[in-house]
Design a protein around this motif. Structure first.
Motif, PDB file in Angstrom:
ATOM      1  N   GLY A 127      -1.400 -36.591 128.423  1.00 28.23           N
ATOM      2  CA  GLY A 127      -2.483 -36.190 127.526  1.00 28.23           C
ATOM      3  C   GLY A 127      -2.371 -34.767 127.020  1.00 28.23           C
ATOM      4  N   PHE A 153      -2.429 -24.659 134.398  1.00 31.17           N
ATOM      5  CA  PHE A 153      -1.254 -25.511 134.584  1.00 31.17           C
ATOM      6  C   PHE A 153      -0.980 -25.863 136.037  1.00 31.17           C
ATOM      7  CE2 PHE A 153       0.059 -21.065 134.256  1.00 31.17           C
ATOM      8  CZ  PHE A 153       0.709 -20.891 135.455  1.00 31.17           C
ATOM      9  N   SER A 167       7.569 -35.945 136.125  1.00 25.84           N
ATOM     10  CA  SER A 167       6.616 -37.059 136.027  1.00 25.84           C
ATOM     11  C   SER A 167       5.387 -36.600 135.267  1.00 25.84           C
ATOM     12  CB  SER A 167       6.215 -37.529 137.428  1.00 25.84           C
ATOM     13  OG  SER A 167       5.251 -36.647 137.985  1.00 25.84           O
ATOM     14  N   ARG A 197     -12.406 -27.875 131.664  1.00 21.30           N
ATOM     15  CA  ARG A 197     -11.164 -28.574 131.923  1.00 21.30           C
ATOM     16  C   ARG A 197     -10.223 -27.768 132.803  1.00 21.30           C
ATOM     17  NH1 ARG A 197      -7.677 -30.808 126.883  1.00 21.30           N
ATOM     18  NH2 ARG A 197      -5.668 -30.677 127.919  1.00 21.30           N
ATOM     19  N   GLY A 231       3.466 -22.458 133.894  1.00 20.37           N
ATOM     20  CA  GLY A 231       4.116 -23.348 134.847  1.00 20.37           C
ATOM     21  C   GLY A 231       5.521 -23.671 134.372  1.00 20.37           C
ATOM     22  N   LEU A 242       2.677 -36.046 136.516  1.00 22.73           N
ATOM     23  CA  LEU A 242       1.976 -35.060 137.350  1.00 22.73           C
ATOM     24  C   LEU A 242       2.366 -33.632 136.980  1.00 22.73           C
ATOM     25  CD1 LEU A 242       2.075 -36.723 140.885  1.00 22.73           C
ATOM     26  CD2 LEU A 242       0.185 -36.651 139.267  1.00 22.73           C
ATOM     27  N   LEU A 245      -0.135 -32.419 134.520  1.00 15.28           N
ATOM     28  CA  LEU A 245      -1.533 -32.547 134.905  1.00 15.28           C
ATOM     29  C   LEU A 245      -1.860 -31.515 135.969  1.00 15.28           C
ATOM     30  CD1 LEU A 245      -1.645 -36.434 135.416  1.00 15.28           C
ATOM     31  CD2 LEU A 245      -2.752 -35.184 133.563  1.00 15.28           C
ATOM     32  N   LYS A 246      -3.126 -31.215 136.098  1.00 19.17           N
ATOM     33  CA  LYS A 246      -3.566 -30.435 137.239  1.00 19.17           C
ATOM     34  C   LYS A 246      -4.897 -30.983 137.686  1.00 19.17           C
ATOM     35  CE  LYS A 246      -5.084 -28.175 133.461  1.00 19.17           C
ATOM     36  NZ  LYS A 246      -6.486 -28.131 133.613  1.00 19.17           N
ATOM     37  N   ARG A 247      -5.242 -30.660 138.920  1.00 17.54           N
ATOM     38  CA  ARG A 247      -6.383 -31.280 139.586  1.00 17.54           C
ATOM     39  C   ARG A 247      -7.455 -30.216 139.823  1.00 17.54           C
ATOM     40  NH1 ARG A 247      -3.445 -32.301 143.582  1.00 17.54           N
ATOM     41  NH2 ARG A 247      -4.264 -30.423 144.448  1.00 17.54           N
ATOM     42  N   THR A 248      -8.686 -30.547 139.500  1.00 15.16           N
ATOM     43  CA  THR A 248      -9.816 -29.675 139.816  1.00 15.16           C
ATOM     44  C   THR A 248     -10.600 -30.342 140.934  1.00 15.16           C
ATOM     45  OG1 THR A 248      -9.974 -28.894 137.533  1.00 15.16           O
ATOM     46  CG2 THR A 248     -11.932 -28.653 138.903  1.00 15.16           C
ATOM     47  N   ARG A 267     -10.771 -34.270 139.975  1.00 16.29           N
ATOM     48  CA  ARG A 267     -10.617 -34.753 138.608  1.00 16.29           C
ATOM     49  C   ARG A 267      -9.293 -34.208 138.089  1.00 16.29           C
ATOM     50  NH1 ARG A 267     -14.752 -31.841 135.200  1.00 16.29           N
ATOM     51  NH2 ARG A 267     -13.002 -30.421 135.089  1.00 16.29           N
ATOM     52  N   TRP A 268      -8.501 -35.071 137.447  1.00 16.38           N
ATOM     53  CA  TRP A 268      -7.240 -34.626 136.859  1.00 16.38           C
ATOM     54  C   TRP A 268      -7.448 -34.300 135.388  1.00 16.38           C
ATOM     55  CZ3 TRP A 268      -2.806 -34.022 139.676  1.00 16.38           C
ATOM     56  CH2 TRP A 268      -2.765 -34.621 140.938  1.00 16.38           C
ATOM     57  N   SER A 269      -6.709 -33.308 134.897  1.00 15.31           N
ATOM     58  CA  SER A 269      -6.732 -33.041 133.458  1.00 15.31           C
ATOM     59  C   SER A 269      -5.353 -32.546 133.035  1.00 15.31           C
ATOM     60  CB  SER A 269      -7.794 -32.005 133.116  1.00 15.31           C
ATOM     61  OG  SER A 269      -7.583 -30.829 133.855  1.00 15.31           O
ATOM     62  N   ALA A 270      -5.055 -32.731 131.775  1.00 14.72           N
ATOM     63  CA  ALA A 270      -3.733 -32.354 131.269  1.00 14.72           C
ATOM     64  C   ALA A 270      -3.684 -30.867 130.945  1.00 14.72           C
ATOM     65  CB  ALA A 270      -3.417 -33.153 130.016  1.00 14.72           C
ATOM     66  N   VAL A 271      -2.506 -30.274 131.025  1.00 16.24           N
ATOM     67  CA  VAL A 271      -2.342 -28.925 130.481  1.00 16.24           C
ATOM     68  C   VAL A 271      -2.548 -29.051 128.966  1.00 16.24           C
ATOM     69  CG1 VAL A 271      -0.719 -28.268 132.288  1.00 16.24           C
ATOM     70  CG2 VAL A 271       0.169 -29.063 130.116  1.00 16.24           C
ATOM     71  N   SER A 272      -3.055 -27.984 128.355  1.00 15.00           N
ATOM     72  CA  SER A 272      -3.373 -28.058 126.930  1.00 15.00           C
ATOM     73  C   SER A 272      -2.114 -28.094 126.068  1.00 15.00           C
ATOM     74  CB  SER A 272      -4.234 -26.864 126.516  1.00 15.00           C
ATOM     75  OG  SER A 272      -5.473 -26.921 127.168  1.00 15.00           O
ATOM     76  N   ALA A 316     -10.040 -25.299 135.784  1.00 17.11           N
ATOM     77  CA  ALA A 316     -10.655 -24.600 136.916  1.00 17.11           C
ATOM     78  C   ALA A 316     -10.008 -25.137 138.177  1.00 17.11           C
ATOM     79  CB  ALA A 316     -12.162 -24.827 136.945  1.00 17.11           C
ATOM     80  N   GLY A 317      -9.795 -24.262 139.163  1.00 17.58           N
ATOM     81  CA  GLY A 317      -9.204 -24.713 140.419  1.00 17.58           C
ATOM     82  C   GLY A 317     -10.166 -25.591 141.208  1.00 17.58           C
ATOM     83  N   SER A 343      -2.589 -26.631 140.312  1.00 17.52           N
ATOM     84  CA  SER A 343      -3.684 -27.176 141.110  1.00 17.52           C
ATOM     85  C   SER A 343      -3.742 -26.463 142.451  1.00 17.52           C
ATOM     86  CB  SER A 343      -3.443 -28.668 141.371  1.00 17.52           C
ATOM     87  OG  SER A 343      -3.111 -29.340 140.189  1.00 17.52           O
TER      88      SER A 343
END
Lengths: 437, 437
Positions: free
Chosen positions: A153, B378, A383, B344, A229, A385, A388-391, A120-125, B346-347, B380
């Motif tokens: 996002g 921030f 970009s 939102r 980051g 990406l 974003l980061k992926r969980t 699942r992708w989510s944006a950095v806050s 978590a690795g 993945s």
């Protein structure tokens, strides 16, 4: 005059290697100073920012005036002529359309063992953009950094930009507004990076910092990397043009100079199979240089770092392009598409003589924040990406745990990690008991 | 005993903030030493590597024996018992299947202006994996680093691994072979990172370096970042478990200990809405600790960094989880799926009581190289994207250039970049003349 090289010359290999590895920037050793600046900001927060801004930007601020007010931004935006506003709006719209396509998809599936897997992708806050002051204060860069963050996002998006003597480019503030930036702080340098990474009373910390800057900003980004980051450490910009003799030498001369006018340490290289065409482009560069406003900068860049390379054929050209791994690659040749497919290392490719790099700098749609100094070998332009980061997700069913759990136990034991193995075997024991019972 | 916290306690906010920000690793200042090591390797190549390996790993090498020979690897692989080989093969297959789904797609489209836009992904040409020696020499980590690189299409894939006293874990060499690694060098420390980044007579430079390591390796990676790509600076590992009282305290105790047994600076945290269940888990941890082989390490981690937090409800639990941004998150609760969606940062998330983190360490499929120390805010886990980069593509048609070129001219002028504007207007002038003619 730029350097003329020919792959036929006996000295070519060394000359080209030198061109590739020659340092175009002095390594100002600012690391110790930056470490001190960061420590000051961490220890004293706003007070440190205010002192440093007074000292280096000759600007007296208070915690209340660290950020531009809405009224100040309104006023600056109202100053921007209609043509510039329309151009910025077109650019913003095109950049948004391009980057919207970059949004990656979440995935979830069940494999043959019965395990449910996915990500699942989510944006950095929160993200902070650094915008340099003075000459390099480019509204286009505000769009290029801020829009991907918004598309991703990111909830809170702020800018830090030095305003030496209080001067600010109204187009920068308009670009920030068009891109949906929440707050613009008039703070620059390593102290701005420190504030974004660690926070002060007024500036909340962010999770990701992007944007170009001078040696102090670059050193500060390197230092805070890990705590937050960062995007990349940007070096001087560069363009490589592959062109055949069917081109207008004047167009390519302007493209080479468009790169050279950024900075005396920028680099413009032309590779062509036709030595005579190469000389014609060089002559066109000299003619254009005479009347160019920024001829001092562009001339220095072209003289010190420019090169025209004559090759025997496109195979050689492609091989050299892959070694250079240019930030920007223009291909102006009948076989432009085929050549573009063969160049594997480049930040951005501009295909065909009607696609000058300047289109990509502003309104093409792709990002103009691109890997420099051969780093296109391993990195990409900015970009969505980057924001974003992926969980990763995993869920075992009883069947899946019985199928793959024993292998995990075996590997845990072989690595000497007993509790790892027990955490699996305790569950398997229960499952097996339930099956038996 | 771990720390017991309760969101109801008046001191909770401070205690939790302390838990979050407390440093678990000493910052050994090895930077100066690392700078010297890198300079030595750059200046003297193989000779420097050989001297350092003799000094620190008590191993005499020659340029010819820097790499393991095929015969040595054959022999090591033959040593591995069948059960371990089968487990590694299952792990490799599952990791490959998961990561194959991560391959992103190239895109190319024509927009309304007529501009052809897109991007293309390509693999880095060469990657180097660092594999720590000694206790932390994990064959599973070889798979987790090497397989995504191979899936991405990296052409040359090498490992550097210290072999103190010449000892090597045969499973590491088997994992390297299963993952398709080309060469394994018996060199470690900052000198290995320097060799991978800059090359020596024997070791060709790579474009990307990944893999965990000690403080020297981490400092060297930070230093060579920019010259080559790096993955991340890994910190001590951590797990957060959200669990309701319906769970078996013993299972969760083992999961907490599986994290704690890695390293005395690892961190295991349980968050539960049921204080009594929290105490039951703590008691189960103490019982398991008594018999655990690695009880000294696991006990120190649990005592110094472990915590059990009682919350009023799942809302509080989710909010705390997002602040922790854990590397590993286990959710063992009836509403596990719904909770997983709300966390939102978590690795990796392990959903349901049948999914202990140890499954993910070995055979689940997702990568076990994950962001530590709150950096899941921030970044993945490792993926095929770490071994790919993206080239953006743009091609203007006459119609497109006429549609968007004028805006580029306007913005170039506003930024004071004359040649940028001229490179567009020269082309527009020709197009307009052709239309008129």
């Amino acid at each position: 005059m730029p350097q003329f090289l020919d792959t036929n010359d006996p000295g070519f290999a060394d000359e080209f290697a030198d061109l590739l590895t020659r340092k175009r920037e002095s390594d100002a050793d600012v690391d110790a100073a930056v470490q001190e600046i960061i420590a000051e900001v961490v220890a004293r927060g706003d007070a440190a920012l205010i002192e440093m801004t007074a000292r280096w930007d000759r600007l007296e601020l208070t915690p209340e005036t660290l950020a531009f007010s809405k009224a100040e931004i309104d006023a600056a935006c109202a100053e921007v002529p209609a043509a510039e506003r329309a151009a910025l709006e077109l650019a913003a719209e095109r950049i948004r359309a391009y980057h919207s396509r970059q949004m990656p998809e979440d995935r979830r599936w069940t494999d043959l063992s019965g395990a449910e897997l996915g990500w699942r992708w989510s944006a950095v806050s929160a993200a902070g953009l650094y915008v340099p002051g003075g000459l390099a204060s480019y509204p286009s860069s505000v769009l290029m950094n801020a829009i991907p963050a918004r598309v991703a996002g990111v909830e809170r998006l702020v800018i830090c930009a030095p305003t030496p003597g209080g001067r600010v480019n109204p187009l920068v503030l308009l670009a920030a507004r068009l891109a949906g930036v929440d707050t613009v702080y008039r703070v620059g340098g390593a102290q701005a990076v420190a504030a974004l990474a660690f926070g002060t009373e007024t500036i909340e910390p962010v999770d990701k910092i992007t944007g170009p800057g001078n040696a102090f900003v670059a050193a500060a980004k390197r230092r805070v990397f890990g705590k937050v980051g960062i995007d990349m450490i940007a070096g001087p910009s560069e363009v490589l043009i592959l062109a055949d003799a069917a081109n207008d030498p004047d167009w390519l001369a302007l493209d080479l100079l468009a790169q050279a006018e950024h900075d005396a340490s920028a680099q413009s290289i032309l590779i062509t199979p036709d030595a005579g065409f190469g000389r014609a482009v060089a002559a066109a560069v000299e003619r254009r240089l005479e009347t160019l406003e920024r001829r001092a900068i562009a001339g220095a860049s072209w003289r010190d770092h420019g090169a025209i390379v004559t090759v025997a054929d496109w195979d050689e050209a492609v091989a050299l392009a892959n070694r250079i791994a240019p930030e920007h690659l223009e291909i102006c040749a009948a076989e432009a598409e085929a050549l573009a497919e063969r160049v594997r290392h480049a930040g951005a490719i501009f295909i065909g003589a009607l696609t000058p790099e300047a289109i990509g700098d502003y309104v093409g749609g792709p990002n103009h924040v691109l890997p420099t100094a051969r780093s296109a070998r391993f990195s990409s332009g900015l970009s969505v990406l980057d924001f974003l980061k992926r969980t990763t997700l995993a869920r075992m069913t009883p069947a899946a745990l019985r199928a793959i759990g024993p292998a995990a136990e075996t590997l845990a034991r072989s690595e000497g990690l007993e509790a790892h193995g027990l955490s699996v075997s305790a569950r398997l024991a229960r499952l097996n008991a339930e099956m038996a019972g």
